[in-house]
Write an enzyme that holds these catalytic residues in place. Sequence first.
Site, PDB file in Angstrom:
ATOM      1  N   ARG A 126       0.862  -1.189   0.000  1.00 16.71           N
ATOM      2  CA  ARG A 126       0.000   0.000   0.000  1.00 16.71           C
ATOM      3  C   ARG A 126       0.894   1.233   0.000  1.00 16.71           C
ATOM      4  NH1 ARG A 126      -2.409  -0.167   6.222  1.00 16.71           N
ATOM      5  NH2 ARG A 126      -0.395  -0.303   7.227  1.00 16.71           N
ATOM      6  N   ASN A 164      -4.448   7.840   4.026  1.00 22.34           N
ATOM      7  CA  ASN A 164      -4.105   7.143   5.259  1.00 22.34           C
ATOM      8  C   ASN A 164      -2.606   7.250   5.502  1.00 22.34           C
ATOM      9  OD1 ASN A 164      -5.120   5.275   7.427  1.00 22.34           O
ATOM     10  ND2 ASN A 164      -3.472   4.010   6.604  1.00 22.34           N
ATOM     11  N   GLU A 165      -2.255   7.853   6.613  1.00 22.11           N
ATOM     12  CA  GLU A 165      -0.845   7.933   7.009  1.00 22.11           C
ATOM     13  C   GLU A 165       0.051   8.374   5.844  1.00 22.11           C
ATOM     14  OE1 GLU A 165       0.069   4.158   8.829  1.00 22.11           O
ATOM     15  OE2 GLU A 165      -0.715   4.841  10.743  1.00 22.11           O
ATOM     16  N   GLU A 318      -6.448   5.481  15.543  1.00 20.58           N
ATOM     17  CA  GLU A 318      -6.216   4.039  15.530  1.00 20.58           C
ATOM     18  C   GLU A 318      -5.415   3.648  16.753  1.00 20.58           C
ATOM     19  OE1 GLU A 318      -4.057   2.547  12.184  1.00 20.58           O
ATOM     20  OE2 GLU A 318      -5.217   3.672  10.737  1.00 20.58           O
ATOM     21  N   GLU A 366      -2.404  -8.142   7.350  1.00 20.88           N
ATOM     22  CA  GLU A 366      -2.566  -7.878   8.778  1.00 20.88           C
ATOM     23  C   GLU A 366      -3.561  -8.837   9.452  1.00 20.88           C
ATOM     24  OE1 GLU A 366      -0.924  -3.753   9.822  1.00 20.88           O
ATOM     25  OE2 GLU A 366      -2.899  -3.424   8.937  1.00 20.88           O
ATOM     26  N   PHE A 368      -3.071 -11.069  11.520  1.00 21.31           N
ATOM     27  CA  PHE A 368      -2.826 -11.319  12.943  1.00 21.31           C
ATOM     28  C   PHE A 368      -2.914 -10.051  13.796  1.00 21.31           C
ATOM     29  CE2 PHE A 368      -0.895 -15.115  11.019  1.00 21.31           C
ATOM     30  CZ  PHE A 368      -1.665 -16.061  11.690  1.00 21.31           C
TER      31      PHE A 368
HETATM   32  C1  GAL Z   1      -1.643   1.775  10.760  1.00 21.06           C
HETATM   33  C2  GAL Z   1      -2.467   1.792   9.482  1.00 21.06           C
HETATM   34  C3  GAL Z   1      -3.586   0.783   9.533  1.00 21.06           C
HETATM   35  C4  GAL Z   1      -3.100  -0.542  10.038  1.00 21.06           C
HETATM   36  C5  GAL Z   1      -2.471  -0.343  11.391  1.00 21.06           C
HETATM   37  C6  GAL Z   1      -2.036  -1.601  12.085  1.00 21.06           C
HETATM   38  O1  GAL Z   1      -0.397   2.296  10.592  1.00 21.06           O
HETATM   39  O2  GAL Z   1      -3.002   3.056   9.234  1.00 21.06           O
HETATM   40  O3  GAL Z   1      -4.150   0.662   8.256  1.00 21.06           O
HETATM   41  O4  GAL Z   1      -2.207  -1.082   9.129  1.00 21.06           O
HETATM   42  O5  GAL Z   1      -1.362   0.510  11.242  1.00 21.06           O
HETATM   43  O6  GAL Z   1      -0.833  -2.095  11.685  1.00 21.06           O
END
Ligand code: GAL
Length: 689
Positions: A126, A164-165, A318, A366, A368
């Site tokens: 991504r 996102n980020e 998050e 992801e 896990f």
């Molecule tokens: C963040 C990301 C999410 C997810 C999360 C857990 O950095 O924005 O999409 O990947 O980490 O690893």
Amino acid sequence: MTSEPRASTPEMRLKRLHERLGGIAYGGDYNPEQWPREVWEEDVRLMKEAGVNLVTLAVFSWSRLETADGIYDFGWLDQIMGLLHENGVGVDLATPDAVPPAWLVAQHPDILPVLADGTTFGFGSRQHFDVSHPAYRAKSLAMAEKMGERYAGHPALCMWHVNNEYGPVSYGPHADRAFREWLQQKYSSLDDLNTAWSTDVWGQVYSDWAQVNAPAQPRTWSNPTRRLDYHRFTSDSMLAHYKAERDILRRHTPDLPIVTNFMRFYKNNDYWAWAAEEDAAALDIYPDPREEDAHVAAALNFDLMRSLRKGQPWLVMEQATAAVSQWSVNVSKLPGKMRLGSYQAIAQGADSILFFQWRQAKGGTERFHSGMVNHAGPNTRVFREVCELGRELKELGGITGTRSAAKVAVVFDWDCWWALELGNSPRSDLNYTQEVLRLYRPFFDANIPVDFVNTASDLSQYSLVVLPASYLLSDDAVQRFENYVAGGGRLVASYLSGIVDPDNTIRLGGYPGALRNVLGAWSEEMHPLAGEGEEVKISTADGGTASANYWTEHLHTEKADVLASYASGRLAGSPAVTRNTFGKGTAVYLSARVDGTFLEDLLAAERAAAGIRPELDAPLGVQVRRRTGNGRSYLLVLNHNDAPARVDVKAGGADRLTGNAVRGTVELAAHGVLVIEEPTESNPAETAR
Ligand code: GAL
């Protein structure tokens, strides 16, 4: 349907969001496209059970929303937004351009970012975009336009989440062009650029703009000012893309908050500049449960988030309920730790608790990483804790919009970060965030609230300002710090502050050049200590002893008093720590990395002299923060220790989590939390319950 434009500020948009949600936002990223329809039904049922009021949709959904060039499919998103709305769950809708779809990358393979060494990232993860690519930008903006048009006025839509980020940096041909354009805006001529970049060093003089490009992998060390400008450019260019999307969404929905999510200790983007363009700072935070002190680094990040928009409440966008999947060993959070971390964020000013993600994925990278609902389903410890927290937060709506005040400011500045860590300096292991953390921690441990500021901030509300390794200072910043001290402020600066100007050129005439005047002291030579564990002794003016490691300097005083001197090693007899009276204030200089006890005592003396007291006297590991506003006052007490702790909460008030009145000395369980609503003039009855 587009809502009527009316004047609205970030504060107003955020306030309305929380009013709509009935208080604190609770929920997380939700990826229904990964699940069959029957799971959606179970999801909304469980969301209600957990008290979820907000989910973030479509973060990674571009390939499902635009299945081929110009072929849009919003049907599934319409359905899930409808279902969520029927079940009382609001939507934070994301623009999905963190993941350009395979068809777009096939059409424009040069969308993929290029590393400094010329390697091109492949498709399959991504954030695989060069933000300067014209087709990437155009297609992202077209998607934002479509989403804005379609969902403005949708009853479930509560806020927007852009991309996102943000962060991936590219050194490809599109970045070259955009960097050149950025430089042409900044420098009025190529001569100016040559001067600023000191290109006469190593014969790098440019004679035509076409020769200037991104600092790809050089044969050996490369020009540090060029790289510093590249940091500035990449942050600015990503921000420009964010703003373009934001402006589209704002046009369609003038009253909804728009944010993107920030990361912990994230170097690529200058979040001061970014936060000014957002309706709220929003943080993704994943403390590693293996680190005993993870809550201290988290605290620093939380204080930074609160400070980025001058104390305005911020969002935990998050966090994980239990384990993540990004480290070598992914330890699950202990029972109660997810709750404790959530209240820590609230204590430090957050008005939302959101997770990545609602339902743990069964496939993909992801799979896990924990969710609010894990692989085993809802009959689990984690889901029970999620529901319990959801129930508690429902009762705490009154805290939204309240704020906290600090008298101590610590400088955290991306220009300093970038410039300090460019290498080819007296040591290659300089770590800016560790330097900030070292000077932040004594305040955290003593329960002294801290705000962060940058080198351009107004300092008038602070009684003590700390500059940890604030390496790059403009003349304006220097003037501001001098005025602050002259007017009665107290300043503490550590080594490696004020070394260079904004062109990353050394300020001559003795270190720390920029601060020499206010510090009344100067160094003739830097003496980093070489060996692991190498120490020198220090003797203090009052007859005590201490030690220093990592960094020392050959310091001379001009006007300053000596608080401590080197007592061993090649600098024995020279000053190590000084304090200067400058106008009505004082400025302390730490020329060495002094040991923890000395540093704590020094900072305690400085803050006591500035009249700054802890919120409460509490044992180490018990964090105390106060939030006030809207006629209310909340005292949050958090036990980060693995053992119970006794705390005197003085007059106390009503513990909002239990409903019990608390006053005087109370015992707090290991990882326990109190949210005490204190009586105020407009809420005098609160202790009576
Ligand atoms: C963040 C990301 C999410 C997810 C999360 C857990 O950095 O924005 O999409 O990947 O980490 O690893």
